[in-house]
Structures are given as structure tokens and as C-alpha cells.
Design an enzyme around this catalytic site. Structure first.
Site, PDB file in Angstrom:
ATOM      1  N   THR A   1       0.352   3.382   1.894  1.00 14.78           N
ATOM      2  CA  THR A   1       0.454   3.861   3.262  1.00 14.78           C
ATOM      3  C   THR A   1       1.964   3.561   3.914  1.00 14.78           C
ATOM      4  O   THR A   1       2.470   3.886   4.634  1.00 14.78           O
ATOM      5  CB  THR A   1      -0.434   3.166   4.162  1.00 14.78           C
ATOM      6  OG1 THR A   1      -0.549   3.678   5.318  1.00 14.78           O
ATOM      7  CG2 THR A   1      -0.290   1.690   4.224  1.00 14.78           C
TER       8      THR A   1
ATOM      9  N   TYR B   1      -1.988  -1.163  10.678  1.00 11.89           N
ATOM     10  CA  TYR B   1      -2.190  -1.537   9.517  1.00 11.89           C
ATOM     11  C   TYR B   1      -0.979  -1.397   8.448  1.00 11.89           C
ATOM     12  O   TYR B   1      -0.430  -2.239   7.990  1.00 11.89           O
ATOM     13  CB  TYR B   1      -3.563  -1.155   9.194  1.00 11.89           C
ATOM     14  CG  TYR B   1      -3.616  -1.433   7.290  1.00 11.89           C
ATOM     15  CD1 TYR B   1      -3.724  -2.699   6.825  1.00 11.89           C
ATOM     16  CD2 TYR B   1      -3.337  -0.168   6.454  1.00 11.89           C
ATOM     17  CE1 TYR B   1      -3.863  -3.050   5.497  1.00 11.89           C
ATOM     18  CE2 TYR B   1      -3.362  -0.704   5.110  1.00 11.89           C
ATOM     19  CZ  TYR B   1      -3.759  -2.046   4.692  1.00 11.89           C
ATOM     20  OH  TYR B   1      -3.673  -2.046   3.106  1.00 11.89           O
TER      21      TYR B   1
ATOM     22  N   LYS C   1       2.053  -3.800   6.748  1.00 11.93           N
ATOM     23  CA  LYS C   1       2.161  -3.982   5.367  1.00 11.93           C
ATOM     24  C   LYS C   1       3.900  -3.874   5.061  1.00 11.93           C
ATOM     25  O   LYS C   1       4.682  -4.301   4.498  1.00 11.93           O
ATOM     26  CB  LYS C   1       1.662  -2.739   4.478  1.00 11.93           C
ATOM     27  CG  LYS C   1       0.365  -3.317   4.314  1.00 11.93           C
ATOM     28  CD  LYS C   1      -0.030  -4.262   3.595  1.00 11.93           C
ATOM     29  CE  LYS C   1      -1.543  -4.904   3.539  1.00 11.93           C
ATOM     30  NZ  LYS C   1      -1.582  -6.325   2.686  1.00 11.93           N
TER      31      LYS C   1
ATOM     32  N   SER D   1       0.937  -1.119   0.006  1.00 14.32           N
ATOM     33  CA  SER D   1       0.023   0.031   0.032  1.00 14.32           C
ATOM     34  C   SER D   1       0.871   1.341  -0.147  1.00 14.32           C
ATOM     35  O   SER D   1       2.006   1.279   0.463  1.00 14.32           O
ATOM     36  CB  SER D   1      -0.800  -0.115   1.506  1.00 14.32           C
ATOM     37  OG  SER D   1      -1.361   1.364   1.556  1.00 14.32           O
TER      38      SER D   1
HETATM   39  P1  NAD Z   1     -10.798  -7.683   1.389  1.00  9.75           P
HETATM   40  O1  NAD Z   1     -10.817  -7.529   2.980  1.00  9.75           O
HETATM   41  O2  NAD Z   1     -11.931  -7.667   0.434  1.00  9.75           O
HETATM   42  O3  NAD Z   1      -9.814  -9.035   0.890  1.00  9.75           O
HETATM   43  C1  NAD Z   1      -9.087  -9.721   1.819  1.00  9.75           C
HETATM   44  C2  NAD Z   1      -9.284 -11.131   1.803  1.00  9.75           C
HETATM   45  O4  NAD Z   1      -8.393 -11.887   2.461  1.00  9.75           O
HETATM   46  C3  NAD Z   1     -10.805 -11.315   2.569  1.00  9.75           C
HETATM   47  O5  NAD Z   1     -11.504 -12.309   1.607  1.00  9.75           O
HETATM   48  C4  NAD Z   1     -10.479 -12.089   3.710  1.00  9.75           C
HETATM   49  O6  NAD Z   1     -11.430 -12.820   4.171  1.00  9.75           O
HETATM   50  C5  NAD Z   1      -9.140 -12.605   3.400  1.00  9.75           C
HETATM   51  N1  NAD Z   1      -8.337 -12.945   4.403  1.00  9.75           N
HETATM   52  C6  NAD Z   1      -8.092 -12.110   5.681  1.00  9.75           C
HETATM   53  N2  NAD Z   1      -7.333 -12.748   6.261  1.00  9.75           N
HETATM   54  C7  NAD Z   1      -7.020 -13.915   5.869  1.00  9.75           C
HETATM   55  C8  NAD Z   1      -6.205 -15.056   6.602  1.00  9.75           C
HETATM   56  N3  NAD Z   1      -5.579 -15.010   7.628  1.00  9.75           N
HETATM   57  N4  NAD Z   1      -6.347 -16.297   5.726  1.00  9.75           N
HETATM   58  C9  NAD Z   1      -7.025 -16.282   4.643  1.00  9.75           C
HETATM   59  N5  NAD Z   1      -7.685 -15.452   4.146  1.00  9.75           N
HETATM   60  C10 NAD Z   1      -7.638 -14.089   4.767  1.00  9.75           C
HETATM   61  O7  NAD Z   1      -9.766  -6.554   1.026  1.00  9.75           O
HETATM   62  P2  NAD Z   1      -9.144  -5.861  -0.242  1.00  9.75           P
HETATM   63  O8  NAD Z   1      -9.588  -4.561  -0.560  1.00  9.75           O
HETATM   64  O9  NAD Z   1      -9.350  -6.879  -1.426  1.00  9.75           O
HETATM   65  O10 NAD Z   1      -7.494  -6.084  -0.046  1.00  9.75           O
HETATM   66  C11 NAD Z   1      -6.738  -7.131  -0.666  1.00  9.75           C
HETATM   67  C12 NAD Z   1      -5.390  -6.810  -0.075  1.00  9.75           C
HETATM   68  O11 NAD Z   1      -5.016  -5.716  -0.678  1.00  9.75           O
HETATM   69  C13 NAD Z   1      -5.199  -6.599   1.391  1.00  9.75           C
HETATM   70  O12 NAD Z   1      -3.984  -7.362   1.704  1.00  9.75           O
HETATM   71  C14 NAD Z   1      -5.162  -5.216   1.609  1.00  9.75           C
HETATM   72  O13 NAD Z   1      -4.615  -5.064   2.845  1.00  9.75           O
HETATM   73  C15 NAD Z   1      -4.310  -4.728   0.288  1.00  9.75           C
HETATM   74  N6  NAD Z   1      -4.729  -3.378   0.153  1.00  9.75           N
HETATM   75  C16 NAD Z   1      -5.717  -2.796  -0.016  1.00  9.75           C
HETATM   76  C17 NAD Z   1      -6.217  -1.523  -0.542  1.00  9.75           C
HETATM   77  C18 NAD Z   1      -7.869  -1.138  -0.551  1.00  9.75           C
HETATM   78  O14 NAD Z   1      -7.931   0.119  -0.804  1.00  9.75           O
HETATM   79  N7  NAD Z   1      -8.427  -1.989  -0.817  1.00  9.75           N
HETATM   80  C19 NAD Z   1      -5.088  -0.652  -0.625  1.00  9.75           C
HETATM   81  C20 NAD Z   1      -3.938  -1.123  -0.329  1.00  9.75           C
HETATM   82  C21 NAD Z   1      -3.724  -2.499  -0.047  1.00  9.75           C
HETATM   83  C1  UD1 Z   2      -7.333   5.042   3.956  1.00 16.56           C
HETATM   84  C2  UD1 Z   2      -6.309   4.625   4.874  1.00 16.56           C
HETATM   85  C3  UD1 Z   2      -5.090   3.943   4.084  1.00 16.56           C
HETATM   86  C4  UD1 Z   2      -5.618   2.758   3.461  1.00 16.56           C
HETATM   87  C5  UD1 Z   2      -6.761   3.368   2.381  1.00 16.56           C
HETATM   88  C6  UD1 Z   2      -7.218   1.963   1.651  1.00 16.56           C
HETATM   89  C7  UD1 Z   2      -6.552   6.193   6.600  1.00 16.56           C
HETATM   90  C8  UD1 Z   2      -5.891   7.324   7.242  1.00 16.56           C
HETATM   91  N1  UD1 Z   2      -5.872   5.772   5.850  1.00 16.56           N
HETATM   92  O1  UD1 Z   2      -6.601   5.792   2.742  1.00 16.56           O
HETATM   93  O2  UD1 Z   2      -4.010   3.690   5.194  1.00 16.56           O
HETATM   94  O3  UD1 Z   2      -4.480   2.056   2.505  1.00 16.56           O
HETATM   95  O4  UD1 Z   2      -7.723   3.855   3.279  1.00 16.56           O
HETATM   96  O5  UD1 Z   2      -8.024   1.265   2.636  1.00 16.56           O
HETATM   97  O6  UD1 Z   2      -7.544   5.494   7.048  1.00 16.56           O
HETATM   98  N2  UD1 Z   2     -13.273  10.974   3.769  1.00 16.56           N
HETATM   99  C9  UD1 Z   2     -14.201  11.842   3.927  1.00 16.56           C
HETATM  100  N3  UD1 Z   2     -15.187  11.014   4.268  1.00 16.56           N
HETATM  101  C10 UD1 Z   2     -15.311   9.974   4.660  1.00 16.56           C
HETATM  102  C11 UD1 Z   2     -14.081   8.779   4.374  1.00 16.56           C
HETATM  103  C12 UD1 Z   2     -13.016   9.747   3.662  1.00 16.56           C
HETATM  104  O7  UD1 Z   2     -13.986  13.312   3.518  1.00 16.56           O
HETATM  105  O8  UD1 Z   2     -16.285   9.575   5.118  1.00 16.56           O
HETATM  106  C13 UD1 Z   2     -11.761  11.660   2.887  1.00 16.56           C
HETATM  107  C14 UD1 Z   2     -10.730  11.310   3.498  1.00 16.56           C
HETATM  108  O9  UD1 Z   2     -10.279  12.500   4.508  1.00 16.56           O
HETATM  109  C15 UD1 Z   2      -9.670  11.252   2.556  1.00 16.56           C
HETATM  110  C16 UD1 Z   2     -10.199  10.657   1.047  1.00 16.56           C
HETATM  111  O10 UD1 Z   2     -11.821  10.792   1.529  1.00 16.56           O
HETATM  112  O11 UD1 Z   2      -9.219  12.773   2.080  1.00 16.56           O
HETATM  113  C17 UD1 Z   2     -10.206   9.286   0.760  1.00 16.56           C
HETATM  114  O12 UD1 Z   2     -10.275   8.576   2.214  1.00 16.56           O
HETATM  115  P1  UD1 Z   2     -10.156   6.906   2.134  1.00 16.56           P
HETATM  116  O13 UD1 Z   2     -11.175   6.462   1.195  1.00 16.56           O
HETATM  117  O14 UD1 Z   2     -10.583   6.605   3.731  1.00 16.56           O
HETATM  118  O15 UD1 Z   2      -8.957   6.813   1.847  1.00 16.56           O
HETATM  119  P2  UD1 Z   2      -7.292   7.097   2.497  1.00 16.56           P
HETATM  120  O16 UD1 Z   2      -7.516   8.063   3.598  1.00 16.56           O
HETATM  121  O17 UD1 Z   2      -6.598   7.750   1.363  1.00 16.56           O
END
Ligand code: NAD
Ligand code: UD1
Length: 348
Positions: A129, A152, A156, A127
Site C-alpha cells: 500500500t 493506515y 506505514k 505493505s
Molecule cells: P494482526 O492484527 O493479526 O496482528 C498485529 C498484532 O499487533 C496484534 O496481535 C495486536 O494485538 C498487536 N498490536 C497492535 N498494536 C500494538 C501495540 N501498540 N502494542 C503491542 N501490540 C500491538 O495483523 P497481521 O495481519 O498479523 O499484521 C501484522 C503486521 O503486518 C501489521 O503491522 C500489519 O499492518 C502488517 N501488514 C499486514 C497485512 C495483512 O494483509 N495482514 C498486509 C501488509 C502489512
Molecule cells: C486491503 C487494503 C490494503 C491492505 C490489505 C491488507 C483497501 C482499499 N486496501 O487490500 O491497504 O494492505 O487489505 O490488509 O482496503 N473484495 C471483494 N469483496 C470483499 C472484499 C474484497 O470483492 O468483500 C475484493 C477487493 O475489491 C479486491 C480484492 O477482493 O479486489 C482483495 O481485497 P482485500 O482482501 O480487501 O485486499 P486489498 O484491497 O488488496
């Protein structure tokens, strides 16, 4: 096109299920390992509906070395896409060990079993992040991975470290079959498959902007709180680099193809290279849904930064990958999924 078999951990989740579609459509065979802690098996039934192909599904935990050993014994796995992980930032601050145990512990068990079976190619879901709070809004891969602001994010960064160290150890040992590790640092994945059959289905009230706005648009939530309008950005609200989930998973297929010529560990940003503000996102939803999105400006959310976006040029140069979809695609696809499935994968 390929008939290689890919283990997709977390394949029932939001991004993993989209990855299954792209993999199956490119003729990879897919084995999903998911404990369904944050997803439903229905997502994989929908994957089958879209592709006409059935991914193997094993319900189990990535920390369970026996389950993993059984998978590597039974299937000739070419590489692993490791999506399994917990991702709720707020929860990670309250329950840090749950996040370290699941995300770091899960990665450790996985790579140990992979090494035992000689499967040493992994694509890891990282991420943006992991960059913490750098002094720039445009993030390049050369920035230090330091100072993630919550457990979190730290989980990562720690997982990245484990994978980097593994790759470095093989160089030291002059291993003939060295680890090939690709760290993909996602910016803000949004959107859904164009069919409207699969998408993001958060548990409870969403924390992230797009699922929250879509639930306001569909009438499940009353109004959006906009976290701050006094940031030094185009309109005072936070700016992020939103990337369509289908573009994102295509980046994984590009990474998979790059294993042939690579060794060691490489990190790539997956983002569009361009940011949108919260108000711009609201306006896009209003255009696509013909609904007003009620919102109120509230205080900044602790831990938020003003603005960030990816420098995605390395992925273009080395993976020949770049985003193809624009904000209208992201919003209209999100809306198609949300409006056709107001209760996600629950029976509507
Ligand atoms: P998600 O929660 O929809 O998918 C994650 C999946 O992993 C789920 O189906 C959950 O049941 C499974 N899981 C969790 N822990 C497990 C375990 N110990 N064993 C087996 N299965 C397990 O999330 P997503 O949005 O699809 O994210 C996928 C990956 O990408 C995650 O690692 C997340 O941290 C990373 N990521 C997501 C975002 C985002 O904004 N969605 C951003 C950056 C990174
Ligand atoms: C967040 C996480 C980040 C994670 C990512 C994907 C935080 C501080 N960061 O990122 O670590 O990798 O989600 O899961 O939680 N916003 C609003 N109202 C809302 C929700 C969000 O105004 O109800 C704004 C936020 O202030 C930000 C933007 O929308 O400016 C995006 O927010 P969000 O979707 O939560 O993503 P990130 O904060 O970028």
C-alpha cells in the site's frame, strides 16, 4: 539454525504467530510483546502445541518504553521483528490519529529504546500500500513510496521514513554499529499453518476478501459482495497478489539471515509475482470446500485499484527467497483453519 533471541512485537497476531512457529522451529528463542488489542493469547498456546516450545509472552504495549526497556534488560535480543500495528483501512479513515499514534508512535518508541540498548537490527512489516496508485500493475521496489490512499497506508510510509532516516543518520555519523533495517512490503497474505491450529481471526465482520469468503463458505455469512466486475482485468474483478502466510514469514527468516552482511536500509517486496481475480478465488474455494459460494456483484469499493502484483525478483536475488506454495495450498490451508475453528480462537 540459531539460538539467537528475537523480539517479536505483535507476535500473537495473524502473521506474528506464524513467524513465532518458523523462528522456534529454526531454534531461535522468541520473546513476544503484544497488547492483545487485535489478538488472543490462545494463538501462542497453539504455537506451543505445534512446536513443543514456549515463546516468552509479555502482554504490553510497544509504545511503553518501560516495558521495552525491561525486555532489553532481561533478554539478550539479537533483532526485532516489528509486526505490532493496527491494519484496518476503513477504521484508519475514521480514526486517523489512532493509527498514527499506534503505528508511527509505536515504531518511534521502539527504535528509541532499541538504540539505547544497542540493538539496531529491525525487520519492519510494511505493505504494498506504500506505493499508492502507480501507473503500473507490477510493483518493483524502485517505485516511489508516495501517495498511500489512507491513514493506515500513510502510517506505514511514515514508519518506513523514520527507519530510512535512522539508517542514513548512522552513515552520516560513520557509526561503527550502524542500524540494519529491512522493510518488507507484503502483498496480500492469506492461508494458515498446515496444522489448522492457527490462522487469521478477524474481529467482527471481515473487510478483506479471504476471511470474508471463508466465513461464507463455513456458513457464518450469507453471501459475498464482489466489489465491481468492470475493471480492465481478466474477468472484470480485482486482481491481487496473494501470498501464503508461511511463505511470507519464511521471507522474514531469510531477511534475518541477511543482516550479517548488510548495513543501512533495504526494502523488499514479498509477493508471489502473480495475481488472481476475485472470481478465481471464489472458484478455488468452491473446489476445496465442495460448497457453492453465493455472491453478488456490487459497486466498486472506494479506494480499490484494478490490479497489482509484486516483482519479487529482488528478494530472490538478495535474500534467496521466493514463494513455494500455490493458490490451492493457500485456500486449502485457510479452509482447514476456518472449518476446524469456525469461531476463531473463541471456544467453539
Ligand atoms: P494482526 O492484527 O493479526 O496482528 C498485529 C498484532 O499487533 C496484534 O496481535 C495486536 O494485538 C498487536 N498490536 C497492535 N498494536 C500494538 C501495540 N501498540 N502494542 C503491542 N501490540 C500491538 O495483523 P497481521 O495481519 O498479523 O499484521 C501484522 C503486521 O503486518 C501489521 O503491522 C500489519 O499492518 C502488517 N501488514 C499486514 C497485512 C495483512 O494483509 N495482514 C498486509 C501488509 C502489512
Ligand atoms: C486491503 C487494503 C490494503 C491492505 C490489505 C491488507 C483497501 C482499499 N486496501 O487490500 O491497504 O494492505 O487489505 O490488509 O482496503 N473484495 C471483494 N469483496 C470483499 C472484499 C474484497 O470483492 O468483500 C475484493 C477487493 O475489491 C479486491 C480484492 O477482493 O479486489 C482483495 O481485497 P482485500 O482482501 O480487501 O485486499 P486489498 O484491497 O488488496
Amino acid at each position: 539454525m540459531s539460538d539467537k533471541c528475537i523480539l517479536v512485537t505483535g507476535g500473537a497476531g495473524y502473521i506474528g504467530s506464524h513467524a513465532c512457529i518458523e523462528l522456534l522451529q529454526a531454534n531461535y528463542r522468541v520473546v513476544v510483546l503484544d497488547n492483545l488489542s487485535n489478538s488472543k493469547a490462545e494463538s501462542l498456546a497453539r504455537v506451543e502445541k505445534i512446536t513443543g516450545k514456549v515463546p516468552v509472552f509479555i502482554q504490553g504495549d510497544v509504545r511503553d518504553s518501560q516495558v521495552l526497556s525491561d525486555i532489553f534488560t532481561q533478554y539478550d535480543i539479537y533483532a526485532v521483528m516489528h509486526f505490532a500495528g493496527l491494519k484496518a483501512v476503513g477504521e484508519s479513515c475514521l480514526l486517523p490519529t489512532k493509527y498514527y499514534q499506534n503505528n508511527v508512535g509505536g515504531t518511534l518508541v521502539l527504535v528509541e529504546v532499541m538504540a539505547k540498548f544497542g540493538v539496531k537490527k529491525i525487520i519492519f512489516s510494511s505493505s504494498a500500500t506504500v506505493y499508492g496508485e502507480p501507473d503500473t500493475v507490477k510493483y518493483t521496489e524502485t517505485l516511489p513510496v508516495y501517495g498511500a490512499t489512507n491513514p493506515y497506508g500513510k502510517s506505514k510510509a511514515m514508519s518506513e521514513d523514520i527507519l530510512k532516516d535512522l539508517a542514513a543518520a548512522d552513515v552520516l555519523a560513520n557509526d561503527k554499529m550502524p542500524w540494519k533495517v529491512i522493510l518488507l512490503r507484503y502483498f496480500n497474505p492469506i492461508g494458515a499453518h498446515i496444522s489448522g491450529l492457527i490462522g487469521e481471526d478477524p474481529n467482527g465482520t471481515p473487510n478483506n476478501l479471504i476471511p470474508y469468503v471463508s466465513q461464507v463458505a463455513v456458513g457464518k455469512l450469507e453471501r459475498l459482495s464482489v466489489f465491481g466486475d468492470d475493471y480492465p482485468t481478466i474477468d472484470g474483478t480485482g486482481v491481487r497478489d496473494y501470498i501464503h502466510v508461511v511463505d511470507l514469514v519464511k521471507g522474514h527468516l531469510a531477511a534475518l539471515q541477511s543482516f550479517e552482511g548488510m548495513s543501512g536500509c533495504k526494502a523488499y517486496n514479498l509477493g508471489a509475482g502473480k495475481g488472481y481475480s476475485v472470481l478465481q478465488i471464489i472458484a478455488a474455494f468452491e473446489r476445496h470446500t465442495d460448497n457453492k459460494i453465493p455472491y453478488q456483484i456490487v459497486a466498486r469499493r472506494i479506494g480499490d485499484i484494478a490490479e497489482n502484483y509484486a516483482d519479487p525478483s529482488l528478494a530472490l536475488r538478495e535474500l534467496n527467497w521466493q514463494t513455494e506454495k500455490n493458490l490451492d495450498d493457500m485456500v486449502s490451508d485457510t479452509w482447514r483453519w476456518q472449518s476446524q475453528n469456525p469461531n476463531g480462537y473463541e471456544v467453539n
